[in-house]
Scaffold this motif. Structure first.
Motif, mmCIF file in Angstrom:
data_model
loop_
_atom_site.group_PDB
_atom_site.id
_atom_site.type_symbol
_atom_site.label_atom_id
_atom_site.label_comp_id
_atom_site.label_asym_id
_atom_site.label_seq_id
_atom_site.Cartn_x
_atom_site.Cartn_y
_atom_site.Cartn_z
ATOM 1 N N GLY A 16 0.191 -7.950 -0.720
ATOM 2 C CA GLY A 16 0.724 -7.788 0.625
ATOM 3 C C GLY A 16 0.306 -6.508 1.322
ATOM 4 O O GLY A 16 -0.849 -6.086 1.275
ATOM 5 N N LEU A 17 1.271 -5.871 1.985
ATOM 6 C CA LEU A 17 1.001 -4.689 2.798
ATOM 7 C C LEU A 17 0.465 -3.535 1.962
ATOM 8 O O LEU A 17 -0.462 -2.829 2.379
ATOM 9 N N GLY A 18 1.036 -3.329 0.780
ATOM 10 C CA GLY A 18 0.601 -2.232 -0.080
ATOM 11 C C GLY A 18 -0.810 -2.423 -0.587
ATOM 12 O O GLY A 18 -1.616 -1.474 -0.599
ATOM 13 N N ALA A 19 -1.144 -3.637 -0.986
ATOM 14 C CA ALA A 19 -2.493 -3.909 -1.485
ATOM 15 C C ALA A 19 -3.532 -3.713 -0.386
ATOM 16 O O ALA A 19 -4.599 -3.137 -0.612
ATOM 17 N N ALA A 20 -3.228 -4.181 0.816
ATOM 18 C CA ALA A 20 -4.155 -4.028 1.936
ATOM 19 C C ALA A 20 -4.344 -2.558 2.295
ATOM 20 O O ALA A 20 -5.456 -2.119 2.620
ATOM 21 N N THR A 21 -3.262 -1.781 2.226
ATOM 22 C CA THR A 21 -3.360 -0.355 2.535
ATOM 23 C C THR A 21 -4.226 0.354 1.502
ATOM 24 O O THR A 21 -5.047 1.212 1.854
ATOM 25 N N HIS A 86 4.829 3.900 1.402
ATOM 26 C CA HIS A 86 5.865 3.255 0.593
ATOM 27 C C HIS A 86 6.136 1.855 1.118
ATOM 28 O O HIS A 86 6.774 1.679 2.158
ATOM 29 N N CYS A 87 5.628 0.853 0.397
ATOM 30 C CA CYS A 87 5.742 -0.543 0.825
ATOM 31 C C CYS A 87 6.657 -1.380 -0.065
ATOM 32 O O CYS A 87 6.947 -2.532 0.276
ATOM 33 N N ALA A 88 7.087 -0.845 -1.188
ATOM 34 C CA ALA A 88 7.896 -1.640 -2.119
ATOM 35 C C ALA A 88 9.235 -2.005 -1.493
ATOM 36 O O ALA A 88 9.863 -1.192 -0.817
ATOM 37 N N ASN A 147 6.952 5.310 5.480
ATOM 38 C CA ASN A 147 7.867 4.326 4.896
ATOM 39 C C ASN A 147 7.760 2.995 5.633
ATOM 40 O O ASN A 147 7.292 2.929 6.765
ATOM 41 N N THR A 148 8.223 1.941 4.966
ATOM 42 C CA THR A 148 8.209 0.615 5.580
ATOM 43 C C THR A 148 9.629 0.186 5.900
ATOM 44 O O THR A 148 10.456 0.000 5.003
ATOM 45 N N LYS A 224 -1.349 -9.727 10.028
ATOM 46 C CA LYS A 224 -2.199 -9.661 8.844
ATOM 47 C C LYS A 224 -1.979 -8.318 8.140
ATOM 48 O O LYS A 224 -1.839 -7.288 8.798
ATOM 49 N N PRO A 225 -1.915 -8.333 6.805
ATOM 50 C CA PRO A 225 -1.666 -7.084 6.079
ATOM 51 C C PRO A 225 -2.600 -5.946 6.472
ATOM 52 O O PRO A 225 -2.183 -4.789 6.516
ATOM 53 N N ASP A 226 -3.867 -6.258 6.795
ATOM 54 C CA ASP A 226 -4.784 -5.178 7.169
ATOM 55 C C ASP A 226 -4.391 -4.529 8.489
ATOM 56 O O ASP A 226 -4.748 -3.363 8.737
#
Length: 255
Positions: A16-21, A86-88, A147-148, A224-226
């Motif tokens: 998701g967001l963390g992987a794309a970042t 911090h996306c978790a 932070n998210t 989109k996550p990117d």
């Protein structure tokens, strides 16, 4: 601050967001430590190459997040931890009173608050302590925390008491944390995403996801996550972004 040659800790980085970042920051010349509870975090780090490391970690654990911070400091080769994205987090849906008249489960509410809000505070406190030791760069900057949050912090729907409260807490921490950490040269920002193509979204029925996408004014689709990752990169690069929450939602307002 520039991404190139700096090291960042990313939580929720397996997808998701963390992987794309993580992908975007590595592409920009940065180093990343990927922290997640999922086994998939190790495979993602391998795909990103030598500029990344994986570490299993629970954001509510002081010891495990300290280990992730330490890993980032080690990876930095003496430059120190430059930033955290911090996306978790978790999504939870539960009505206060269900159709049978039963009250919501208190343990489930506590779990959401612990992961989304207490976990955010835990990551911030440990990352900030590490960043405060960095040599000051331009404008005296030593680090940045992103932070998210969520649009649910502002437009919470039925069944989102726990989730909305947890994300509203993330929003509310942004300004006081930024004010406090200013003396250390550490910025604090939050991104409040709308409806995005993430594993969390895949948990809801297709019809519901399509209805959410159609309700976005423009563009009429899920984020989109990117697009989240691009905003995170822009926050890192722009020192005047501090103490603010940015909605990233295509103009949607939840009903």
């Amino acid at each position: 601050m520039q991404v190139k040659d700096n090291t960042f800790l990313i939580t929720g980085a397996a997808s998701g967001l963390g992987a794309a970042t993580a992908e975007r920051l590595v592409a920009a010349g940065g180093r990343v430590v990927l922290c997640d509870l999922s086994d998939a975090v190790e495979a993602h780090a391998e795909r990103l190459g030598e500029a990344s490391r994986a570490i299993r970690g629970d954001v509510t654990s002081g010891d495990e997040i300290q280990a992730a911070v330490d890993a980032a400091v080690e990876l930095s080769e003496g430059r120190g931890l430059a930033g955290v994205v911090h996306c978790a987090g978790v999504v939870s849906v539960a009505k206060l009173v269900d159709r049978e008249g039963n009250p919501a489960d208190l343990d489930a509410y506590n779990r959401t608050i612990q992961i989304n809000l207490v976990g955010t505070f835990n990551v911030m406190r440990l990352a900030a302590a590490a960043m405060a030791k960095n040599a000051a760069g331009e404008d005296g900057e030593r680090g940045v925390i992103i932070n998210t949050a969520s649009i649910a912090a502002f437009d919470g729907q039925v069944g989102q008491c726990a989730y909305s409260a947890s994300k509203a807490g993330v929003v509310s921490m942004s300004l006081p944390a930024a004010r406090e950490l200013s003396r250390h040269g550490v910025r604090v920002m939050a991104i409040a995403p709308g409806v995005f193509e993430t594993p969390m979204m895949s948990e809801i029925p297709d019809e519901a996801a399509q209805a959410l996408a159609a309700s976005v004014p423009f563009p009429k689709r899920l984020g989109k996550p990117d697009e989240f990752a691009r905003l995170a990169e822009q926050i890192i690069n722009n020192a005047m972004l501090n103490g603010e929450v940015i909605r990233l939602d295509g103009g949607i307002r939840m009903q």
